[in-house]
Design an enzyme around this catalytic site. Structure first.
Site, PDB file in Angstrom:
ATOM      1  CB  SER A  25     -10.947   6.596  -2.667  1.00 27.16           C
ATOM      2  OG  SER A  25     -12.199   6.524  -2.005  1.00 27.16           O
TER       3      SER A  25
ATOM      4  CE  LYS B 241     -13.680   2.798  -4.021  1.00 28.43           C
ATOM      5  NZ  LYS B 241     -12.474   3.641  -3.892  1.00 28.43           N
TER       6      LYS B 241
END
Length: 991
Positions: free
Chosen positions: A892, A935
């Site tokens: 990511s 996140k």
């Protein structure tokens, strides 16, 4: 003839007593506990010299001694006789005793009388006594003797000792000495006993027989005993001790012959009170030992009986008493040798007294041990007999049946109420086992196995279900009371209740709660059980490596037990509990099989209706059981097992949720546990927020709970300390005022105490009122928070107010929740054709590949945007992810790395307050990522306003709670071109 007849009677009687004693103590010689023997048939001629020559000195010892046919009344001998309880009669005294002694004044007369006795006995029957050997030379004339080694204990004067002579030369020399009518040898104790590696007495004798000459002489003690050779039978030689010797020099080596000096006792005063007292203490100690030791009692009785058969008793002197005590006690070889070497009579008596005292203590300990064991055994036997009699009486009266009937009745009583609910196959097995139980003996091992098996079969809740709660509103209230937030988990449980209400029955499901530690997964399971009104059972499978813990053991094994599921049913008493399987992602795998595979049958809804436990060996219906599993990372759960579960992710809590949890749950619990009243303390919102942001940033609230408990513990200590200061005035205070004193203020400075508390009756009340006004509640705010929990652990994750060129913030997911991290790039070297990339920061293989892809994509983009820019071709770059000690990996970070490289190439920083996440392909496509909620929470924690997510994650973001999405500018992209515009296509004045 009279002497001959008396001698025969003495021999017969002594031999009878000796044989009886040896028969009772047959292990005596083998154990080498007492290497001393008493005269069996008669005493040696040297003894006769003592008894005849010292007759004139007997009256010097005590006026009560009479010589002749009257009984002898020597105090020492009388004490020995009284100890043994031997009854003496004057008619039983008919011959002289032979007792070895030192040379005395009457030796000539004694010698003549000894010869007369010997001639009588030899003329009558020369073979009647092997102990009497005619000796022409006197013992004191023997100045050169054969040295015989004694392995275990020294030979004392006046005592027998058998030794075994294996050396033919030594044996021949001994026989030759007897033939020459000089049957004497020296008995000397070896300095060290049999070798440690000798496994038997035969090995010990072999080691001794191998010693020759000087080697043997060096191994012998210098002081020994002159011994008369009483008899020789094969290799066995019987020695009778006479007097002490000391080796002076060696004459010949084989057989070992030495010169000796005859040792005499040092002169002593027989009327000395100390010697008399010591000797009487020896006799007193001997009397005490004889009360507890039958072995000693037999020794003394045999010796006394032999002495009582003579008419003239010699002087049983103090030296002889010392030798007597040392010879018959159980002292070790070195202590006995010390007594033999001692020539001072008083010291010898003291040494003997010490040895006998030790023997007495040993006898007492032995007696106490024997008594304790005897009492224990007799008590157990008595209890057993009484129990058997009680059983027989109860059986006759019909009050109680035998064990088997009672057990059968108990098992039948268990199954009778639920007989209709028990499955037919289980009921059949129970009936068969009950019949089998009646045929088995109660003492057999199979009986216990069958009894335990029936105990498990009959105690399980066959068909018993708890009444479930199908009230959705009530369940919603219970879930809200126990947990704040977690709407997705609560919604799933309410769905389960609603389905059960519509169907009229509920089916077991498998729910897996996954999330970081401390988010409340285990407590959620307990709350679900309370909401459903089900019994709760928890067992952890973390590190479990034995299949038998789940499936049970076979009954053939010793100590076999059913599996955890059967134990759960027995514990909860219902067939539809809620079972929490904790840490299912940490299953182990050992030599006893794979537990993950064994869990398939337990958790699979298609199979657990007929779950088979190895111990019970009958199927159990677990279809109504609700299984709730917990895991930190679902990737660690085997796929076949994960496929049967319904996973509910608990990402963690944002700051607002943590504040509510701390206020509504954690703070109340901690305050109650510490005994602090609500009016005594106040924690401000700023302090609580600072505690969460600077000390407890993790996803869960477990650490937050610890910190709050720490604060309240310190507050409790402060209250107690200040309360002790308030109670110091020594004035009577009313109970109401005492309570006021207990409510102390924030610090001792705020607490007013008078210098002189004792004044008038009104002063205590006024002081208490003053205190009440001065005392304030303890305030915890941001300014004094560090005094309670220490310095902040975390600092701002946002390192830069304006990110410099080549630095971009990324979003990462960890098992502890989400976090932000920077990716930094700088130029190391520039030059024609020196383009390259160096990577650091403890990156995993996936991120290393992402960095290479990012470098390639960045060069491609720069070639499209600025074809004349040769930055990547001529620049050696270094890409680093800070906190290098922390391993980082995951797909990511691609778009963040590309943005960092392009920022350095274009020499333009990215937009302020921007964070991004997503993986990039070589063609520039953005791939979806995981952990959107974590996140997002990490971005809010770092005051980030603009976030870039992949387009594929739009649905995940839309499902987040409104309070999580509030105030964020989120962009969803599917190509890196859009990220380039968002990161660099801004106006500096606008930014």
């Amino acid at each position: 003839m009279k002497g001959f007849d008396t001698n025969l009677r003495l021999q017969a009687s002594s031999r009878e007593l000796s044989n009886g004693f040896l028969h009772k103590r047959q292990n005596f010689i083998n154990l080498n506990l007492r290497n001393c023997y008493y005269p069996r048939s008669s005493f040696s001629p040297t003894m006769l010299k003592l008894f005849t020559s010292s007759a004139s000195r007997v009256q010097h010892l005590t006026p009560a001694i009479r010589v002749g046919s009257s009984p002898v009344e020597s105090p020492l001998f009388k004490a020995l006789s009284q100890i043994t309880g031997w009854n003496r009669r004057s008619g039983s005294l008919g011959h002289r005793a032979f007792f070895c002694s030192e040379p005395t004044d009457g030796e000539a007369a004694a010698e003549a009388e000894a010869k007369a006795v010997e001639s009588d006995s030899e003329g009558s029957d020369s073979k009647s006594s092997s102990a009497i050997v005619s000796t022409n030379p006197r013992p004191e004339d023997c100045l050169t003797v054969l040295a015989l080694p004694v392995p275990h204990r020294p030979l004392f004067p006046g005592f027998y000792m058998p030794i075994y002579v294996k050396d033919p030369k030594v044996l021949a020399a001994l026989q030759e000495s007897r033939r020459r009518q000089a049957p004497y040898a020296g008995a000397f104790l070896l300095k060290d006993g049999p070798s440690a590696d000798s496994s038997s007495s035969t090995d010990a004798e072999k080691n001794i027989n191998e010693l020759k000459g000087k080697e043997l002489l060096n191994r012998l003690h210098e002081v020994g005993t002159l011994a008369q050779i009483s008899s020789i039978q094969g290799d066995q030689v019987i020695l009778v001790g006479h007097r002490r010797l000391r080796i002076t020099e060696m004459v010949s080596e084989e057989p070992l012959t030495v010169k000796v000096d005859h040792l005499k006792d040092n002169p002593f005063d027989m009327d000395d009170d100390v010697i008399k007292a010591t000797s009487f203490e020896v006799i007193s100690t001997l009397r005490d030992v004889l009360k507890t030791s039958s072995l000693w009692r037999d020794h003394v009785q045999t010796y006394t009986q032999a002495c009582l058969r003579v008419q003239h008793i010699g002087d049983f002197t103090y030296p002889r008493l010392a030798d007597f005590g040392a010879a018959i006690c159980g002292a070790n070889r070195h202590q006995a040798q010390e007594v033999l070497e001692e020539l001072d009579v008083h010291k010898r008596l003291r040494l003997t007294l010490e040895l006998m005292k030790k023997e007495m203590e040993i006898s007492k300990i032995q007696e106490s041990i024997a008594k304790a064991i005897e009492e224990k055994i007799s008590g157990e036997q008595r209890r057993y007999l009484l129990n058997e009699q009680l059983k027989a009486i109860k059986k006759e009266l019909g009050v109680e049946t035998d064990d088997k009937s009672a057990l059968s009745a108990k098992f039948k009583e268990r199954i009778e109420p639920n007989k209709e609910k028990i499955p037919a196959h289980v009921l059949q097995v129970i009936e068969e086992e009950l019949t089998k139980l009646q045929l088995l003996e109660a003492s057999s091992s199979e009986f216990n196995v069958t009894r335990n098996y029936l105990d498990w079969l009959t105690i399980l809740p066959w068909g018993n279900y708890s009444d479930e709660n199908f009230d959705v509103v009530g369940a919603q209230k219970i879930l809200d009371e126990d947990h704040y937030g977690l709407s997705d988990v609560k919604e799933r449980i309410l769905e389960f209740i609603a389905v059960g209400r519509l169907r009229g029955t509920s089916q077991g499901k498998i729910i897996c709660l996954s999330g970081p530690p401390g988010v409340g997964k285990t407590s959620i399971g307990r709350s679900i059980a309370r909401a459903l009104n089900r019994k709760f059972f928890r067992f952890s499978v973390g590190g479990l490596g034995d299949v038998a813990e789940i499936k049970g053991h076979r009954r053939t094994y010793v100590g076999a037990m059913p599996g955890k599921m059967v134990q759960c049913l027995k514990s909860v008493g219902t067939a539809n509990p809620l079972v929490l399987i904790d840490e299912i992602d940490k299953l182990g795998r050992g030599h006893a099989g794979d537990p993950a595979s064994a869990l398939l049958e337990l958790l699979d809804p298609e199979q657990n209706a007929n779950f088979l436990d190895h111990y019970l060996d009958v199927t159990i219906d677990l279809s109504k059981v609700l299984f709730v599993c917990t895991a930190n990372v679902i990737d660690m759960i085997p796929n076949p097992l994960l496929d049967r579960m319904e996973v509910i992710s608990i990402a963690g809590y944002i700051t607002d949720e943590k504040v509510h949890i701390a206020r509504d749950y954690l703070e109340k619990t901690a305050r109650g546990d510490c005994g602090v009243k609500p009016e005594q303390v106040e924690v401000s919102d700023a302090a609580l927020l600072s505690l969460i942001e600077n000390y407890c940033r993790e996803a869960g609230v477990r650490n937050l709970q610890k910190q709050i408990e720490k604060i309240y513990r310190k507050i409790a200590l402060k209250l107690v300390r200040e309360g002790a200061v308030a109670e110091e005035p020594a004035v009577a205070i009313d109970p109401e005022e005492a309570e006021i004193v207990a409510d102390v203020g924030e610090s001792p400075e705020n607490h007013t105490v008078e210098e002189n508390p004792v004044s008038s009756a009104e002063e205590p009340k006024e002081a208490a009122q003053t205190e009440k006004i001065a005392i304030e509640k303890v305030m915890i705010d941001e300014s004094n928070l560090a005094d309670y929990v220490g310095k902040p652990v975390f600092h701002e994750e946002k390192l830069y107010e304006q990110t410099p060129v080549g630095v971009v913030m990324g979003l990462a997911w960890t098992s502890m929740g989400g976090s932000t991290l920077y990716i930094e790039t700088t130029v190391v070297e520039e030059g024609e054709g020196k383009g390259g990339l160096n990577i650091t920061g403890q990156l995993g293989d996936v991120m290393k590949e992402s960095a290479q892809i990012a470098h390639t994509v960045a060069r491609k983009i720069m070639l499209e945007k600025e074809p004349e820019n040769q930055f990547f071709a001529n620049s050696k770059l270094h890409l680093h992810v800070p906190a290098g000690a922390t391993p980082k990996d995951g797909p990511s970070a691609g778009c963040t790395m590309i943005t960092s490289l392009l920022s350095l190439a274009t020499k333009k920083p990215v937009r302020k307050d921007l964070a991004m996440t997503g993986e990039v392909t070589l063609t520039g496509r953005i791939l979806p990522i995981g952990g959107v909620k974590e996140k997002t929470i990490a971005a809010r924690r770092s005051q980030i306003k603009t976030i870039i997510f992949p387009e594929a994650n739009r649905r995940d973001f839309d499902e987040l709670a409104e309070n999580v999405k509030e105030g964020l500018d989120v962009h969803f992209v599917d190509d890196y071109g859009k990220i380039f515009e968002l990161a660099f296509g801004y106006d500096k004045q606008e930014d």
